[in-house]
Design a protein around this motif. Structure first.
Motif, mmCIF file in Angstrom:
data_model
loop_
_atom_site.group_PDB
_atom_site.id
_atom_site.type_symbol
_atom_site.label_atom_id
_atom_site.label_comp_id
_atom_site.label_asym_id
_atom_site.label_seq_id
_atom_site.Cartn_x
_atom_site.Cartn_y
_atom_site.Cartn_z
ATOM 1 N N HIS A 103 0.960 -1.654 0.197
ATOM 2 C CA HIS A 103 -0.021 -0.003 0.467
ATOM 3 C C HIS A 103 0.846 1.984 -0.197
ATOM 4 N N THR A 104 2.042 1.415 -0.687
ATOM 5 C CA THR A 104 3.127 2.103 -0.380
ATOM 6 C C THR A 104 2.250 3.419 -1.955
ATOM 7 N N ALA A 105 2.524 4.543 -1.555
ATOM 8 C CA ALA A 105 2.388 5.422 -2.251
ATOM 9 C C ALA A 105 0.630 5.188 -2.703
ATOM 10 N N ARG A 106 0.055 4.658 -2.279
ATOM 11 C CA ARG A 106 -1.419 3.990 -2.291
ATOM 12 C C ARG A 106 -3.089 4.825 -1.664
ATOM 13 N N ALA A 198 -4.941 9.401 -1.888
ATOM 14 C CA ALA A 198 -5.999 10.063 -1.046
ATOM 15 C C ALA A 198 -6.888 10.984 -1.484
ATOM 16 N N LEU A 199 -5.785 12.502 -2.190
ATOM 17 C CA LEU A 199 -6.493 13.132 -2.518
ATOM 18 C C LEU A 199 -5.338 14.585 -3.222
ATOM 19 N N ALA A 200 -3.872 14.379 -2.606
ATOM 20 C CA ALA A 200 -2.345 15.251 -2.844
ATOM 21 C C ALA A 200 -1.876 14.639 -3.377
ATOM 22 N N GLY A 201 -1.776 13.321 -4.189
ATOM 23 C CA GLY A 201 -0.575 12.903 -4.510
ATOM 24 C C GLY A 201 0.347 11.783 -3.649
ATOM 25 N N SER A 221 -4.857 10.810 -15.030
ATOM 26 C CA SER A 221 -6.050 11.174 -14.772
ATOM 27 C C SER A 221 -5.159 12.511 -14.360
ATOM 28 N N ARG A 222 -5.755 13.607 -14.518
ATOM 29 C CA ARG A 222 -4.451 15.473 -14.719
ATOM 30 C C ARG A 222 -4.541 15.751 -13.671
ATOM 31 N N ASN A 223 -5.622 15.795 -12.236
ATOM 32 C CA ASN A 223 -5.832 16.313 -11.075
ATOM 33 C C ASN A 223 -6.350 15.105 -10.068
ATOM 34 N N SER A 224 -5.708 15.439 -8.984
ATOM 35 C CA SER A 224 -5.358 14.554 -8.084
ATOM 36 C C SER A 224 -6.553 14.348 -7.475
#
Length: 459
Positions: A103-106, A198-201, A221-224
Motif C-alpha cells: 500500500h506504499t504510495a497508494r 487520498a487527494l494530494a498525490g 488523470s490530470r488532477n489528483s
C-alpha cells in the motif's frame, strides 16, 4: 486490529462494522483490485521504492490469492470492510511483513477509483457485444420482412403504411446510437487514477504512465483531487444504461401490444411466455413485461447516484461508496435484459396477413390521396381538406377509400381520375416512398446493406 487502526483506542462496534462494510457487494471487484495491485507493486519495484524481490513476492502472493478466490477457497471478512482491505490482509497473512509494503504510495481512494474504472470498462465492452448481437438479429428480421406491409402509427392511431422491416430498422438505429454513446463514454472511463493518493498525490517517484500501460488505460488523470472525487464516468455509464433500457422498454411495449388478440401481429414463442394459475387460456408476454419493468430500476440507479453526488465537497467522501450497488445492479440488469430480449425477438412468430389486413383499415392511404390531388394541380392545403371530407363520407357510409367509385370521388373533386386507385394502393404507397431512410423495400434494403457494413466495422 484494523489496518488503519493505529490512531484509535477502541474497536468499531459490530453494528458499525456491518453498516460500514462494503465487502458484501464490492467483493466482485476482486479481480480488478488484484490486477491493479500487481501493476502497482511492479511499478514500485521498477522505481526502486521497494526492492525487485519484494515486488516479486507481492505479485506472486496476489496471483495465488486470485487463483484461490476463483476456485472458491477464500472467505471474505466483514471486519476487513471492503475488497481492498480483505485482499491486503490476506496478502500480509500469507507472505508476512513484505505484504505491508503493497500500500506504499497508494490510498483506498485512488484504489477504488481504479477498480471501478476497470470494472466499468469491462462492462461497457460486454454490453456492446450484447447490443451487436441484438443488431444482427434485427437485420435478419428486417431483411425477412422488408416487404411486409403494416400500419405505421402516431398517437397510437393508424397513420401511414410502412413495412415491418422499416419499423424494425428504427430500433436498429436506436441501438446503434446506444453503441456509439457507450464507445464515447468509454473515452472518459479509460483514465487511470492511481497515483492520486487520498487527494494530494504522493512524494514517491511513481511512474503513473507505466501503471496505465500495464493495465491497458489510454491516459492518466490530470488532477489528483478530481481523480478520487469523480464519479462522472459512472453517472455517464448509468445514463447510457438508462437510455438502452428505455429503448428496450419501448420495443417491449410494442411487442406486448402486437401480441394481444386485438392486434395479433405477432405471437411470442412458448419458451419466452408464461401462463396463468387460474386462466387456462392465457399466454402472457412476461419476459417483455419484466424488461419493461426493470427499466425503472436502472432509472432509479442513475437518479440515486446523481442525488448522492450532488452535495459532496471535494475530495473523497464515504457517501461515494453508494456508487457500487447502483453500478453493479445496472450492469447486471442491462446485460440480462439484452440477452433475454434477443432470444425472445429471435423466436417471435409474425402474422404478416394480419398486419396487411389492419393496414387496409384506418385510411392510412389518405395522405397519398391528398398527394395525388397535388399532382393534379390542387394546392396541398385544399387537397388535405378534400380528402378529409372523403374520409368523413367513408366513415358515414361504412367504406374505405379503395371501395369508393370514381363517381363518388368526383363528388368531392373533378380532378380525380381512374388512376386514383393506383395512387392509393398500399403497395404503391409504400414503394413510392423510396427516399433514403424511407419504408420502400428498396430503401430498406439499402439501409440494411449500410447497417451490415457498419456492424462489420464494429467487430
Amino acid at each position: 486490529m484494523k489496518l488503519w487502526g493505529g490512531r484509535f483506542e477502541k474497536e468499531t462496534s459490530r453494528e458499525v462494522d456491518d453498516f460500514h462494510s462494503s465487502i458484501h457487494f464490492d467483493h466482485r471487484l476482486y479481480r480488478q483490485d488484484i490486477l491493479g495491485s500487481i501493476a502497482h507493486a511492479t511499478m514500485l519495484g521498477k522505481q526502486g521504492i521497494i526492492s525487485p524481490q519484494e515486488a516479486e513476492a507481492i505479485c506472486q502472493g496476489l496471483k495465488q490469492i486470485l487463483k484461490d478466490i476463483e476456485e472458491g477457497r477464500v472467505t471474505f471478512s466483514v471486519t476487513s470492510e471492503d475488497i481492498h482491505m480483505n485482499i491486503e490482509s490476506l496478502l500480509i497473512e500469507r507472505i508476512g511483513e513484505v505484504g505491508k509494503k503493497l500500500h506504499t504510495a497508494r490510498s483506498r481512494n485512488d484504489q477504488v477509483a481504479l477498480d471501478t474504472r476497470m470494472y466499468t470498462k469491462e462492462a461497457i465492452d460486454e454490453i456492446i457485444k450484447l447490443l451487436l448481437a441484438l443488431e444482427e438479429q434485427l437485420l435478419t428480421l428486417a431483411d425477412r420482412y422488408k416487404e411486409t406491409i403494416m400500419p405505421g402509427y402516431t398517437h397510437l392511431q393508424k397513420a401511414q403504411p410502412v413495412t415491418l422491416g422499416h419499423h424494425l430498422m428504427a430500433y436498429f438505429e436506436m441501438f446503434r446510437r446506444d453503441i456509439e454513446r457507450l464507445k464515447d463514454a468509454l473515452k472518459r472511463v479509460d483514465v487511470m487514477p492511481l497515483g492520486s493518493g487520498a487527494l494530494a498525490g504522493t512524494t514517491y517517484p511513481l511512474d503513473r504512465h507505466y501503471v496505465a500501460q500495464q493495465l491497458g488505460f489510454s491516459s492518466i488523470s490530470r488532477n489528483s483531487m478530481d481523480a478520487v472525487a469523480d464519479r462522472d464516468f459512472v453517472l455517464e455509464f448509468l445514463s447510457c444504461a438508462a437510455i438502452i433500457m428505455m429503448h428496450l422498454s419501448r420495443f417491449c411495449e410494442e411487442l406486448i401490444l402486437w401480441s394481444t388478440d386485438e392486434f395479433k401481429f405477432i405471437e411470442m414463442d412458448d419458451s419466452y411466455s408464461t401462463g396463468s394459475s387460474i386462466m387456462p387460456q392465457k399466454k402472457n408476454p412476461d419476459v417483455a413485461e419484466l424488461i419493461r419493468g426493470k427499466t425503472g430500476r436502472v432509472y432509479g440507479n442513475l437518479v440515486a447516484l446523481l442525488t448522492t453526488m450532488k452535495g459532496l465537497p471535494l475530495a473523497y467522501n464515504k457517501d461515494m461508496q453508494e456508487d457500487k450497488e447502483a453500478l453493479f445492479d445496472a450492469v447486471d440488469t442491462v446485460k440480462s435484459c439484452l440477452s433475454v430480449f434477443t432470444g425472445m425477438l429471435r423466436t417471435i412468430k409474425v402474422y404478416s396477413e394480419n398486419m396487411l389486413k389492419q393496414a387496409t383499415r384506418g385510411f392510412i392511404n389518405a395522405t397519398d390521396a391528398a398527394d395525388y390531388l397535388v399532382t393534379k394541380g390542387v394546392p396541398f392545403r385544399d387537397a388535405h381538406h378534400i380528402v378529409g371530407k372523403l374520409v368523413l363520407y367513408c366513415i358515414q357510409n361504412g367504406k374505405v377509400l379503395e371501395e369508393l367509385t370514381l363517381e363518388e370521388y368526383r363528388q368531392f373533386s373533378d380532378r380525380f381520375e381512374q388512376d386514383i386507385y393506383d395512387a392509393i394502393s398500399l403497395k404503391n404507397c409504400v414503394s413510392r416512398r423510396n427516399l433514403p431512410g424511407g419504408p420502400a423495400p428498396d430503401a430498406v434494403s439499402q439501409a440494411i446493406e449500410e447497417a451490415r457494413k457498419w456492424l462489420e466495422q464494429q467487430k
